[in-house]
Design a protein around this motif. Structure first.
Motif, PDB file in Angstrom:
ATOM      1  N   ALA A   1      -5.096  -3.566  -2.611  1.00 40.61           N
ATOM      2  CA  ALA A   1      -6.494  -3.155  -2.707  1.00 40.61           C
ATOM      3  C   ALA A   1      -7.060  -3.613  -4.035  1.00 40.61           C
ATOM      4  CB  ALA A   1      -6.619  -1.640  -2.550  1.00 40.61           C
ATOM      5  N   ASN A   2      -8.368  -3.729  -4.103  1.00 49.29           N
ATOM      6  CA  ASN A   2      -9.013  -4.189  -5.329  1.00 49.29           C
ATOM      7  C   ASN A   2      -9.501  -3.031  -6.197  1.00 49.29           C
ATOM      8  OD1 ASN A   2     -11.129  -3.271  -3.839  1.00 49.29           O
ATOM      9  ND2 ASN A   2     -12.233  -5.219  -3.716  1.00 49.29           N
ATOM     10  N   HIS A   3      -8.995  -1.819  -5.929  1.00 49.00           N
ATOM     11  CA  HIS A   3      -9.330  -0.653  -6.741  1.00 49.00           C
ATOM     12  C   HIS A   3      -8.018  -0.001  -7.179  1.00 49.00           C
ATOM     13  CE1 HIS A   3      -8.076   1.787  -3.325  1.00 49.00           C
ATOM     14  NE2 HIS A   3      -8.882   1.081  -2.553  1.00 49.00           N
ATOM     15  N   ILE A   7       1.320   3.432  -6.919  1.00 50.97           N
ATOM     16  CA  ILE A   7       2.502   2.853  -6.285  1.00 50.97           C
ATOM     17  C   ILE A   7       3.626   3.875  -6.382  1.00 50.97           C
ATOM     18  CG2 ILE A   7       1.792   0.499  -6.787  1.00 50.97           C
ATOM     19  CD1 ILE A   7       3.827   0.462  -9.084  1.00 50.97           C
ATOM     20  N   ARG A   8       4.757   3.568  -5.736  1.00 49.69           N
ATOM     21  CA  ARG A   8       5.826   4.558  -5.684  1.00 49.69           C
ATOM     22  C   ARG A   8       6.531   4.723  -7.029  1.00 49.69           C
ATOM     23  NH1 ARG A   8      11.671   3.872  -3.901  1.00 49.69           N
ATOM     24  NH2 ARG A   8      12.446   5.987  -3.645  1.00 49.69           N
ATOM     25  N   LEU A   9       6.824   3.615  -7.701  1.00 52.15           N
ATOM     26  CA  LEU A   9       7.688   3.666  -8.876  1.00 52.15           C
ATOM     27  C   LEU A   9       7.413   2.469  -9.759  1.00 52.15           C
ATOM     28  CD1 LEU A   9      10.276   4.803 -10.336  1.00 52.15           C
ATOM     29  CD2 LEU A   9      11.594   3.291  -8.881  1.00 52.15           C
ATOM     30  N   SER A  10       7.412   2.680 -11.069  1.00 50.23           N
ATOM     31  CA  SER A  10       7.341   1.575 -12.021  1.00 50.23           C
ATOM     32  C   SER A  10       8.490   1.709 -12.997  1.00 50.23           C
ATOM     33  CB  SER A  10       6.012   1.579 -12.776  1.00 50.23           C
ATOM     34  OG  SER A  10       6.016   0.582 -13.775  1.00 50.23           O
ATOM     35  N   ALA A  17       3.002  -5.068 -13.268  1.00 43.48           N
ATOM     36  CA  ALA A  17       4.005  -6.071 -13.623  1.00 43.48           C
ATOM     37  C   ALA A  17       4.737  -6.566 -12.381  1.00 43.48           C
ATOM     38  CB  ALA A  17       5.008  -5.486 -14.617  1.00 43.48           C
ATOM     39  N   ALA A  18       5.113  -7.828 -12.404  1.00 43.70           N
ATOM     40  CA  ALA A  18       5.844  -8.437 -11.282  1.00 43.70           C
ATOM     41  C   ALA A  18       7.328  -8.120 -11.416  1.00 43.70           C
ATOM     42  CB  ALA A  18       5.614  -9.937 -11.257  1.00 43.70           C
ATOM     43  N   ILE A  19       7.653  -6.853 -11.171  1.00 43.40           N
ATOM     44  CA  ILE A  19       9.032  -6.373 -11.296  1.00 43.40           C
ATOM     45  C   ILE A  19       9.508  -5.923  -9.919  1.00 43.40           C
ATOM     46  CG2 ILE A  19      10.510  -4.590 -12.301  1.00 43.40           C
ATOM     47  CD1 ILE A  19       8.634  -4.582 -14.723  1.00 43.40           C
ATOM     48  N   ARG A  33       4.812  -3.526  -6.909  1.00 41.69           N
ATOM     49  CA  ARG A  33       3.383  -3.386  -6.621  1.00 41.69           C
ATOM     50  C   ARG A  33       3.107  -3.200  -5.137  1.00 41.69           C
ATOM     51  NH1 ARG A  33       1.778  -8.826  -9.688  1.00 41.69           N
ATOM     52  NH2 ARG A  33       3.576  -9.424  -8.406  1.00 41.69           N
ATOM     53  N   SER A  34       4.108  -3.491  -4.294  1.00 38.24           N
ATOM     54  CA  SER A  34       3.897  -3.407  -2.846  1.00 38.24           C
ATOM     55  C   SER A  34       4.503  -2.152  -2.234  1.00 38.24           C
ATOM     56  CB  SER A  34       4.501  -4.640  -2.161  1.00 38.24           C
ATOM     57  OG  SER A  34       5.917  -4.605  -2.221  1.00 38.24           O
ATOM     58  N   VAL A  35       5.174  -1.330  -3.033  1.00 36.85           N
ATOM     59  CA  VAL A  35       5.880  -0.174  -2.488  1.00 36.85           C
ATOM     60  C   VAL A  35       5.017   1.076  -2.656  1.00 36.85           C
ATOM     61  CG1 VAL A  35       8.023   1.135  -2.462  1.00 36.85           C
ATOM     62  CG2 VAL A  35       8.054  -1.277  -3.136  1.00 36.85           C
TER      63      VAL A  35
END
Length: 547
Positions: A1-3, A7-10, A17-19, A33-35
């Motif tokens: 989404a653009n807002h 997410i579930r976890l960082s 971040a692309a982690i 970012r997708s979870v």
């Protein structure tokens, strides 16, 4: 989404971040970012956020588009997308003992959503979700862990191996999971009582008063040290900054590489507003969270991420290399594509560490920006290991591949070769026999590439052991896995020279030059001379030796 949405976890506190991380329970490895899950709804129940908080509200459509399923009993939600814990979707095979399956909807999550609806004044939705939980059950007091949201599935024939037999499922009814799930039962009772009282009964009054009703104010906070995304060389770390005089300062360090182990220290800002504390850390990546709290309850916070790239063990060799000599004999040039960053092929330090059962090598470069999707997608490292006790018949002076266009000095003849790159590895003896695999990691903050092999296959390095170390570019499309050279640099080729020239260094066949952007040389030997292919045919590389 653009807002903004939850997410579930960082792993590091940076949700953009692309982690990637593995979901566990037989699930895949996904970009953080997708979870998606709906755990953020607890922020409402616990009185930390109002139900109409914009990010809460804007997260719900993301949740429903990702993990909501409509069943014959009503709507249900998965724990998170990619969940692998549950009876297999394709055939209904049980999750145990294979540990492979498909997550299904959890009735307890209807209660979670129902409490949110009630907090938001939507009694009708909360009541319907309570009724859905009843329909999800197999009887009074038998609310299961999971319900089947897929098409009906017939049971396996009698006599089927129980490890692969399906008990058969109906849409909107229990899957083959724990029943009753006691905390789902407890949650059902809680929502039932909440509806009777028309409020959330287990919401802490103190947090609700502070964060929802009163909205704590902001106070001043700035961090002077350490810098964000920086490397440190030991513990403790000094955390310095400024805030309003008299503010209480809390500093927490959470090691994201060590099960989120956290240390906490605190102090009070001095009369001039400054503060300084010593924060103990351990090796790995640490997220530092600094919180300032005024006597009136106003708050502020800031975060910093640091790395202590520490490897325990006995350091056998530690040598440095000049910065800025990542040009081979002095005339080589980087590819022109934006994928290649200054310093990527510049060796700064090399260590050999005895870590017990393994020998660890650490190579520091000037830049370790992930390239082509890999933490070390640009680099190709060769370490030729000279064991002075090896039989001559078991050593070699040949390079990893003939196309590398150099040889190893006879006094540095190698018995083991360790090759490390972003998309492959080699660990061989002088006869070309594979000895096993190489454990590899890379850290873009510390700029260290760390790799190790078992001591049992390498031997015990000691005085007289030598290491010939080269760094060049990897290219999986080349027969020798090394990036090609052209007369001048192309988008994805090294240049023998930066521009065309009549200099003898620039007029040679690019396919004949040594593929070495940087190397370690022993005392008294200059890299520009050792790699000078106009003076030496062939180019012979020497090793650095443990004294």
């Amino acid at each position: 989404a653009n807002h903004p949405y939850y997410i579930r976890l960082s792993k590091t506190g940076d949700p953009n971040a692309a982690i990637s991380y593995n979901l566990g329970n037989g699930g895949p490895t996904l970009d953080q970012r997708s979870v998606i899950d709906a755990g953020f709804l607890e922020l409402v129940r616990l009185g930390l956020k109002p139900a109409n908080d914009p990010v809460i509200a804007e997260s719900l459509p993301v949740v429903d588009a990702t993990i909501k399923s409509q069943t014959n009993s009503g709507p249900g939600w998965h724990r998170y997308n990619g969940d692998g814990y549950g009876d297999a979707a394709s055939n209904g095979h049980p999750w145990a003992p294979s540990g492979v399956g498909t997550g299904h909807v959890w009735p307890v999550l209807d209660e979670e959503r129902g409490e949110y609806a009630l907090a938001n004044g939507d009694v009708s939705t909360a009541s319907e979700l309570l009724a859905t939980m009843q329909r999800f059950a197999s009887g009074v007091g038998l609310i299961p862990e999971q319900d089947w949201e897929l098409p009906d599935l017939a049971p396996s024939p009698y006599g089927t191996d129980p490890t692969v037999a399906s008990i058969g499922f109906q849409n909107g009814h229990p899957a083959g999971s724990a029943s009753p799930l006691t905390w789902a039962e407890g949650a059902f009772v809680r929502l039932f009582l909440d509806l009777g009282a028309r409020t959330l009964l287990e919401r802490p009054a103190a947090t609700y008063a502070r964060y929802v009703l009163q909205h704590p104010g902001q106070t001043a906070l700035s961090i002077a040290a350490p810098g964000d995304l920086t490397a440190v060389d030991g513990s403790p770390v000094t955390v310095r900054g400024s805030s309003a005089p008299g503010n209480r300062i809390y500093v927490a360090g959470t090691n994201t590489d060590n099960n989120s182990q956290t240390t906490l220290v605190s102090t009070v800002a001095a009369a001039d507003g400054t503060f300084s504390v010593q924060l103990p850390i351990s090796g790995g990546t640490t997220v530092i969270t600094v919180v300032a709290v005024s006597p009136q309850g106003a708050t502020a916070h800031a975060t910093r991420t640091i790395v202590w790239d520490y490897t325990p063990g006995t350091v056998l060799l530690d040598v440095s290399d000049p910065a800025g000599d990542d040009n081979g004999p002095g005339n080589y040039a980087y590819p022109t594509a934006a994928d290649f960053h200054a310093g990527a092929f510049d060796i700064l330090e090399f260590r050999v560490i005895d870590s017990g059962d393994t020998i660890v090598f650490k190579l520091k470069v000037g830049d370790l920006t992930p390239t082509f999707g890999s933490p070390l997608g640009a680099q190709l490292i060769d370490v030729y290991v000279h064991d002075p006790n090896a039989a001559p018949a078991d050593t070699s002076t040949a390079p990893s591949f003939p196309q590398r266009n150099y040889t190893i000095a006879a006094t540095a003849a190698w018995s083991r070769l360790i090759e490390v790159q972003g998309f492959g590895q080699r660990y061989i003896d002088a006869h070309g026999t594979t000895l096993g695999s190489v454990s590899i990691s890379a850290n873009s903050i510390s700029h260290f590439i760390t790799f190790s092999v078992p001591k049992a296959s390498l031997g015990q390095p000691g005085p007289g052991w030598g290491f010939t170390v080269t760094l060049t570019g990897q290219d999986g499309f080349q027969p020798d896995q090394a990036r090609a050279f052209t007369s001048t640099p192309g988008p994805y080729t090294f240049g023998v020279c930066a521009t065309a020239s009549s200099d003898p260094h620039c007029t040679v066949d690019p396919g004949t030059v040594p593929k070495v952007m940087d190397t370690l040389t022993p005392p008294g030997v200059q890299q520009a001379d050792e790699l000078d292919y106009t003076r030496h045919q062939p180019v012979v590389l020497q090793d650095i030796v443990i004294p």
